[in-house]
Design a protein around this motif. Structure first.
Motif, PDB file in Angstrom:
ATOM      1  N   ILE A  19       0.972  -1.082  -0.422  1.00  0.00           N
ATOM      2  CA  ILE A  19       0.497  -0.330   0.392  1.00  0.00           C
ATOM      3  C   ILE A  19       0.941   0.945  -0.418  1.00  0.00           C
ATOM      4  O   ILE A  19       0.496   1.891  -0.611  1.00  0.00           O
ATOM      5  CB  ILE A  19      -0.733  -0.038   0.894  1.00  0.00           C
ATOM      6  CG1 ILE A  19      -2.223  -1.506   1.374  1.00  0.00           C
ATOM      7  CG2 ILE A  19      -1.906   1.903   1.648  1.00  0.00           C
ATOM      8  CD1 ILE A  19      -2.715  -1.527   2.403  1.00  0.00           C
ATOM      9  N   ARG A  20       2.285   1.150   1.140  1.00  0.00           N
ATOM     10  CA  ARG A  20       2.324   2.636   0.656  1.00  0.00           C
ATOM     11  C   ARG A  20       3.656   3.003  -0.586  1.00  0.00           C
ATOM     12  O   ARG A  20       3.856   3.794  -0.679  1.00  0.00           O
ATOM     13  CB  ARG A  20       3.891   2.304   2.326  1.00  0.00           C
ATOM     14  CG  ARG A  20       3.413   2.306   2.875  1.00  0.00           C
ATOM     15  CD  ARG A  20       4.008   2.442   4.467  1.00  0.00           C
ATOM     16  NE  ARG A  20       3.966   2.753   5.542  1.00  0.00           N
ATOM     17  CZ  ARG A  20       3.682   1.529   6.598  1.00  0.00           C
ATOM     18  NH1 ARG A  20       4.149   0.042   6.264  1.00  0.00           N
ATOM     19  NH2 ARG A  20       2.929   2.165   7.635  1.00  0.00           N
ATOM     20  N   THR A  22       2.618   2.175  -3.033  1.00  0.00           N
ATOM     21  CA  THR A  22       2.266   2.167  -4.543  1.00  0.00           C
ATOM     22  C   THR A  22       1.242   3.166  -4.419  1.00  0.00           C
ATOM     23  O   THR A  22       0.970   4.769  -5.661  1.00  0.00           O
ATOM     24  CB  THR A  22      -0.234   0.872  -4.862  1.00  0.00           C
ATOM     25  OG1 THR A  22       0.995  -0.193  -4.798  1.00  0.00           O
ATOM     26  CG2 THR A  22      -0.513   1.416  -5.529  1.00  0.00           C
ATOM     27  N   ILE A  23       0.785   3.689  -2.981  1.00  0.00           N
ATOM     28  CA  ILE A  23       0.917   5.346  -2.769  1.00  0.00           C
ATOM     29  C   ILE A  23       1.793   6.031  -3.172  1.00  0.00           C
ATOM     30  O   ILE A  23       1.637   7.189  -3.814  1.00  0.00           O
ATOM     31  CB  ILE A  23       0.419   5.766  -1.401  1.00  0.00           C
ATOM     32  CG1 ILE A  23      -1.350   4.557  -1.256  1.00  0.00           C
ATOM     33  CG2 ILE A  23       0.369   6.829  -1.226  1.00  0.00           C
ATOM     34  CD1 ILE A  23      -1.233   4.944   0.510  1.00  0.00           C
ATOM     35  N   GLU A  28      -1.970   7.447  -5.691  1.00  0.00           N
ATOM     36  CA  GLU A  28      -3.452   6.329  -4.873  1.00  0.00           C
ATOM     37  C   GLU A  28      -2.970   4.696  -4.512  1.00  0.00           C
ATOM     38  O   GLU A  28      -2.488   4.335  -4.606  1.00  0.00           O
ATOM     39  CB  GLU A  28      -4.892   6.568  -5.865  1.00  0.00           C
ATOM     40  CG  GLU A  28      -4.246   5.339  -7.000  1.00  0.00           C
ATOM     41  CD  GLU A  28      -4.926   5.830  -8.440  1.00  0.00           C
ATOM     42  OE1 GLU A  28      -6.394   6.778  -7.842  1.00  0.00           O
ATOM     43  OE2 GLU A  28      -4.753   4.997  -9.189  1.00  0.00           O
ATOM     44  N   GLY A  29      -4.032   5.127  -3.765  1.00  0.00           N
ATOM     45  CA  GLY A  29      -3.731   3.273  -2.827  1.00  0.00           C
ATOM     46  C   GLY A  29      -3.992   2.375  -4.202  1.00  0.00           C
ATOM     47  O   GLY A  29      -5.096   3.013  -4.827  1.00  0.00           O
ATOM     48  N   ARG A  68     -10.482   2.320  -3.597  1.00  0.00           N
ATOM     49  CA  ARG A  68      -9.202   2.414  -2.992  1.00  0.00           C
ATOM     50  C   ARG A  68      -9.428   3.369  -1.803  1.00  0.00           C
ATOM     51  O   ARG A  68      -8.373   4.703  -1.812  1.00  0.00           O
ATOM     52  CB  ARG A  68      -8.503   3.792  -4.281  1.00  0.00           C
ATOM     53  CG  ARG A  68      -8.097   2.657  -5.555  1.00  0.00           C
ATOM     54  CD  ARG A  68      -7.354   3.635  -6.611  1.00  0.00           C
ATOM     55  NE  ARG A  68      -7.950   3.140  -7.978  1.00  0.00           N
ATOM     56  CZ  ARG A  68      -6.738   2.255  -8.683  1.00  0.00           C
ATOM     57  NH1 ARG A  68      -5.302   1.682  -7.478  1.00  0.00           N
ATOM     58  NH2 ARG A  68      -6.829   1.796  -9.675  1.00  0.00           N
ATOM     59  N   TRP A  70      -8.264   2.592   1.342  1.00  0.00           N
ATOM     60  CA  TRP A  70      -6.808   2.306   2.484  1.00  0.00           C
ATOM     61  C   TRP A  70      -5.626   3.105   2.428  1.00  0.00           C
ATOM     62  O   TRP A  70      -5.719   3.540   1.074  1.00  0.00           O
ATOM     63  CB  TRP A  70      -6.475   1.348   2.569  1.00  0.00           C
ATOM     64  CG  TRP A  70      -8.001  -0.137   2.681  1.00  0.00           C
ATOM     65  CD1 TRP A  70      -8.178  -0.629   1.869  1.00  0.00           C
ATOM     66  CD2 TRP A  70      -8.667  -0.505   3.856  1.00  0.00           C
ATOM     67  NE1 TRP A  70      -9.766  -1.314   1.840  1.00  0.00           N
ATOM     68  CE2 TRP A  70      -9.358  -1.505   2.928  1.00  0.00           C
ATOM     69  CE3 TRP A  70      -8.186  -0.214   5.219  1.00  0.00           C
ATOM     70  CZ2 TRP A  70     -10.435  -1.942   4.131  1.00  0.00           C
ATOM     71  CZ3 TRP A  70      -9.044  -0.685   5.797  1.00  0.00           C
ATOM     72  CH2 TRP A  70     -10.092  -1.529   5.408  1.00  0.00           C
ATOM     73  N   ARG A  71      -5.350   3.479   3.701  1.00  0.00           N
ATOM     74  CA  ARG A  71      -4.415   4.216   3.669  1.00  0.00           C
ATOM     75  C   ARG A  71      -3.683   4.041   5.301  1.00  0.00           C
ATOM     76  O   ARG A  71      -4.141   4.040   5.689  1.00  0.00           O
ATOM     77  CB  ARG A  71      -4.234   5.724   3.698  1.00  0.00           C
ATOM     78  CG  ARG A  71      -5.134   6.710   4.303  1.00  0.00           C
ATOM     79  CD  ARG A  71      -4.562   8.216   4.787  1.00  0.00           C
ATOM     80  NE  ARG A  71      -5.496   8.869   5.221  1.00  0.00           N
ATOM     81  CZ  ARG A  71      -5.758   9.050   7.165  1.00  0.00           C
ATOM     82  NH1 ARG A  71      -4.136   8.371   7.057  1.00  0.00           N
ATOM     83  NH2 ARG A  71      -6.209   9.546   7.907  1.00  0.00           N
TER      84      ARG A  71
END
Length: 74
Positions: A19-20, A22-23, A28-29, A68, A70-71
């Motif tokens: 996730i990190r 990709t962001i 974006e997640g 999308r 989640w963060r």
């Protein structure tokens, strides 16, 4: 400040890194399908299970109800 819980499984750590990254790369997640592909899971349900656990532990924050959402927690 990173509010990571004391113990996360290896799979949960993989998902958080995914996730990190990709962001950082796209701003974006990732989708559930993208997370599954990156960490070697075929089932979106299994990915969702891990995301819910991470949310309950305070490692992720849900931003809405899209694909999308989640963060990582700060």
């Amino acid at each position: 400040m990173n509010r990571r819980p004391a113990h996360l499984t290896e799979r949960e750590e993989q998902i958080l890194r995914c996730i990190r990254q990709t962001i950082a790369d796209r701003g974006e997640g990732p989708t559930l399908t993208e997370i599954g592909t990156m960490v070697g899971l075929r089932s979106k349900g299994t990915v969702a299970y891990h995301l819910r656990n991470l949310e309950l532990r305070g490692a992720l924050v849900r931003d809405g109800y899209g694909c999308r959402i989640w963060r990582p927690a700060r």
